[in-house]
Design a protein around this motif. Structure first.
Motif, mmCIF file in Angstrom:
data_model
loop_
_atom_site.group_PDB
_atom_site.id
_atom_site.type_symbol
_atom_site.label_atom_id
_atom_site.label_comp_id
_atom_site.label_asym_id
_atom_site.label_seq_id
_atom_site.Cartn_x
_atom_site.Cartn_y
_atom_site.Cartn_z
ATOM 1 N N CYS A 133 1.005 -1.528 -0.160
ATOM 2 C CA CYS A 133 0.173 0.219 0.381
ATOM 3 C C CYS A 133 0.793 1.691 -0.079
ATOM 4 C CB CYS A 133 -0.682 -0.347 0.728
ATOM 5 S SG CYS A 133 -1.707 -1.458 1.536
ATOM 6 N N ILE A 185 0.508 -0.700 -7.694
ATOM 7 C CA ILE A 185 -1.080 -0.413 -6.999
ATOM 8 C C ILE A 185 -1.221 -2.209 -8.204
ATOM 9 C CG2 ILE A 185 -2.031 0.357 -9.971
ATOM 10 C CD1 ILE A 185 -4.561 1.544 -8.220
ATOM 11 N N PHE A 240 -2.126 -4.511 -6.160
ATOM 12 C CA PHE A 240 -2.995 -5.069 -4.759
ATOM 13 C C PHE A 240 -3.749 -6.580 -5.022
ATOM 14 C CE2 PHE A 240 -4.217 -0.581 -3.596
ATOM 15 C CZ PHE A 240 -2.891 -0.343 -3.254
ATOM 16 N N ILE A 283 -2.855 -8.250 -1.506
ATOM 17 C CA ILE A 283 -3.200 -8.518 -0.745
ATOM 18 C C ILE A 283 -4.796 -9.271 0.151
ATOM 19 C CG2 ILE A 283 -5.119 -6.680 1.112
ATOM 20 C CD1 ILE A 283 -4.020 -4.651 -1.191
#
Length: 198
Positions: free
Chosen positions: A60, A98, A101, A104
């Motif tokens: 992040c 990004i 992500f 995650i």
């Protein structure tokens, strides 16, 4: 797990390379992110999954790109590609990181790995026997679901594999499960409550 292993190898290498690039000036914010990436990756490969949040921080923190005049704020590790737009003296945008992500959710699931998980039927009409505790050992993550081995018998059929997917719930721990066997094609699908060793 192969995808997660590849991700942590990538995180480890890029963090080491970024740290090496900053050896002449370690007092920059990216150094902290590099250390987090190295530490989090090492913990993963030593099967210490209790600090999985470190890798979420690592991902992040790299997304935002910010530059005010000649003072950039870019925490990306080694690969510095971004899309940005300028508003007066300020440039703001996002880094290519990004794309990470997508890792995650599987990273968050690592807290269940190598744990004994106990499940009970959640609904009265569950195909599982009422008030029965079923325990299995988790050993893998595939398609954002936990895979485990168990020894369970129902209606004279033996089951030895479980797919476990935690569900979002504010009050109780719920999960969807699919219990199956390598010896026959019958499957049991159910919603359960669960508990697991810390």
């Amino acid at each position: 797990m192969k995808t997660l292993k590849a991700f942590h190898i990538f995180a480890l290498i890029t963090s080491i390379l970024e740290l090496n690039n900053n050896l002449n000036n370690l007092l920059v914010p990216t150094t902290i992110i590099s250390i987090i990436g190295i530490f989090g990756s090492v913990l993963f490969f030593t099967k210490n999954y209790n600090f999985n949040y470190l890798m979420i921080i690592w991902i992040c923190s790299q997304f935002i790109y910010l530059k005010f005049d000649n003072f950039p704020m870019d925490l990306s590790q080694f690969f510095h590609f971004n899309i940005k737009f300028r508003v007066g003296p300020i440039s703001i945008g996002g880094n290519i990181q990004i794309l990470m992500f997508i890792f995650i959710k599987p990273i968050m699931l690592t807290k269940y790995l190598n744990k004994k998980i106990s499940i009970k039927p959640y609904t009265a009409n569950s195909p599982l026997r009422k008030d029965e505790n079923i325990t299995f050992t988790s050993n893998d993550i595939k398609s954002n679901k936990i895979i485990g081995d168990l020894n369970y018998e129902l209606d004279d059929l033996q089951y030895d594999n479980i797919i476990f997917e935690p569900l979002e719930s504010d009050r109780i721990k719920k999960a969807g499960v699919v219990i199956k066997s390598k010896k026959h094609s019958k499957k049991i699908k159910a919603t359960v409550t669960y508990d697991y060793g810390k």
